[in-house]
Design a protein around this motif. Structure first.
Motif, PDB file in Angstrom:
ATOM      1  N   PHE A   1       0.954  -1.086   0.128  1.00 38.46           N
ATOM      2  CA  PHE A   1      -0.048  -0.111  -0.043  1.00 38.46           C
ATOM      3  C   PHE A   1       0.843   1.146   0.099  1.00 38.46           C
ATOM      4  O   PHE A   1       0.750   2.304  -0.713  1.00 38.46           O
ATOM      5  CB  PHE A   1      -1.028   0.059   1.139  1.00 38.46           C
ATOM      6  CG  PHE A   1      -2.327  -1.016   1.080  1.00 38.46           C
ATOM      7  CD1 PHE A   1      -2.490  -1.419  -0.224  1.00 38.46           C
ATOM      8  CD2 PHE A   1      -2.777  -1.292   2.066  1.00 38.46           C
ATOM      9  CE1 PHE A   1      -3.728  -2.202  -0.331  1.00 38.46           C
ATOM     10  CE2 PHE A   1      -3.944  -1.982   2.142  1.00 38.46           C
ATOM     11  CZ  PHE A   1      -4.483  -2.562   0.621  1.00 38.46           C
ATOM     12  N   HIS A   2       1.862   1.253   0.803  1.00 38.06           N
ATOM     13  CA  HIS A   2       2.900   2.441   0.784  1.00 38.06           C
ATOM     14  C   HIS A   2       3.372   2.610  -0.520  1.00 38.06           C
ATOM     15  O   HIS A   2       3.516   3.752  -1.040  1.00 38.06           O
ATOM     16  CB  HIS A   2       3.822   2.320   1.700  1.00 38.06           C
ATOM     17  CG  HIS A   2       4.802   3.136   1.742  1.00 38.06           C
ATOM     18  ND1 HIS A   2       4.737   4.446   2.479  1.00 38.06           N
ATOM     19  CD2 HIS A   2       6.369   3.344   1.569  1.00 38.06           C
ATOM     20  CE1 HIS A   2       5.867   5.299   2.237  1.00 38.06           C
ATOM     21  NE2 HIS A   2       6.711   4.461   1.598  1.00 38.06           N
ATOM     22  N   VAL A   3       4.026   1.565  -1.222  1.00 40.33           N
ATOM     23  CA  VAL A   3       4.616   1.645  -2.509  1.00 40.33           C
ATOM     24  C   VAL A   3       3.544   2.102  -3.578  1.00 40.33           C
ATOM     25  O   VAL A   3       3.840   2.974  -4.426  1.00 40.33           O
ATOM     26  CB  VAL A   3       5.096   0.385  -2.879  1.00 40.33           C
ATOM     27  CG1 VAL A   3       5.481   0.299  -4.481  1.00 40.33           C
ATOM     28  CG2 VAL A   3       6.253  -0.120  -2.136  1.00 40.33           C
ATOM     29  N   ILE A   4       2.110   1.646  -3.438  1.00 42.01           N
ATOM     30  CA  ILE A   4       1.295   2.255  -4.534  1.00 42.01           C
ATOM     31  C   ILE A   4       1.014   3.472  -4.201  1.00 42.01           C
ATOM     32  O   ILE A   4       0.985   4.283  -5.288  1.00 42.01           O
ATOM     33  CB  ILE A   4       0.161   1.308  -4.259  1.00 42.01           C
ATOM     34  CG1 ILE A   4       0.242  -0.053  -4.957  1.00 42.01           C
ATOM     35  CG2 ILE A   4      -1.148   1.947  -5.026  1.00 42.01           C
ATOM     36  CD1 ILE A   4      -0.894  -1.160  -4.510  1.00 42.01           C
ATOM     37  N   LYS A   5       0.847   4.001  -2.989  1.00 46.71           N
ATOM     38  CA  LYS A   5       0.583   5.326  -2.635  1.00 46.71           C
ATOM     39  C   LYS A   5       1.803   6.246  -3.284  1.00 46.71           C
ATOM     40  O   LYS A   5       1.519   7.250  -3.754  1.00 46.71           O
ATOM     41  CB  LYS A   5       0.571   5.612  -1.166  1.00 46.71           C
ATOM     42  CG  LYS A   5       0.097   7.021  -0.737  1.00 46.71           C
ATOM     43  CD  LYS A   5      -0.209   6.968   0.816  1.00 46.71           C
ATOM     44  CE  LYS A   5      -0.385   8.528   1.153  1.00 46.71           C
ATOM     45  NZ  LYS A   5      -0.591   8.694   2.691  1.00 46.71           N
ATOM     46  N   THR A   6       2.982   5.904  -2.724  1.00 46.37           N
ATOM     47  CA  THR A   6       4.340   6.485  -3.570  1.00 46.37           C
ATOM     48  C   THR A   6       4.129   6.673  -4.862  1.00 46.37           C
ATOM     49  O   THR A   6       4.383   7.896  -5.407  1.00 46.37           O
ATOM     50  CB  THR A   6       5.442   5.934  -2.918  1.00 46.37           C
ATOM     51  OG1 THR A   6       5.369   6.152  -1.521  1.00 46.37           O
ATOM     52  CG2 THR A   6       6.679   6.899  -3.267  1.00 46.37           C
ATOM     53  N   VAL A   7       3.982   5.552  -5.495  1.00 45.39           N
ATOM     54  CA  VAL A   7       4.078   5.717  -7.215  1.00 45.39           C
ATOM     55  C   VAL A   7       2.948   6.381  -7.706  1.00 45.39           C
ATOM     56  O   VAL A   7       3.115   7.129  -8.643  1.00 45.39           O
ATOM     57  CB  VAL A   7       4.197   4.359  -7.549  1.00 45.39           C
ATOM     58  CG1 VAL A   7       4.087   4.189  -9.168  1.00 45.39           C
ATOM     59  CG2 VAL A   7       5.339   3.532  -7.218  1.00 45.39           C
TER      60      VAL A   7
END
Length: 115
Positions: A8-14
């Motif tokens: 979820f953190h990676v998705i939000k960042t990307v």
């Protein structure tokens, strides 16, 4: 399973970076994961697949690439490096426990490839 939170953190960042750069599609995301980072790649990939299909329009067809970083430890007494997973905290060269991890605990977004 903390892999879902990581995804979820990676998705939000990307997604944030994609919005800032007016991207409409992301071809791939490359992650660097250390050998002793506690992130289990199999779980990460399952979480990624589910998350991008259900939660992200821009990432739904994005390939996840994982690069493993080997865990390497340094011995302060003999000043040699060795494989952490194989030998743990004790230096195989001199038997010292005066050691520290040089690499292998990382979790980073290395690259985002956009179309």
């Amino acid at each position: 399973m903390h892999e879902l939170g990581v995804v979820f953190h990676v998705i939000k960042t990307v997604e944030g970076l994609a919005a800032e750069n007016q991207l409409t599609e992301v071809k791939s995301v490359t992650l660097e994961i250390g050998e002793v980072s506690t992130v289990i790649e199999e779980y990460l990939r399952k979480c990624w697949k589910w998350s991008v299909e259900k939660k992200s329009e821009i990432l739904k067809d994005t390939e996840l690439i994982v690069e493993r970083i080997p865990a390497i430890t340094f011995c302060e007494d003999c000043e040699k490096n060795y494989r952490t997973v194989e030998f743990g905290k004790t230096c195989p060269h001199c038997g010292s426990i005066n050691t520290y991890l040089l690499q292998g605990n990382e979790f980073t977004i290395k690259e985002i490839e956009a179309c």
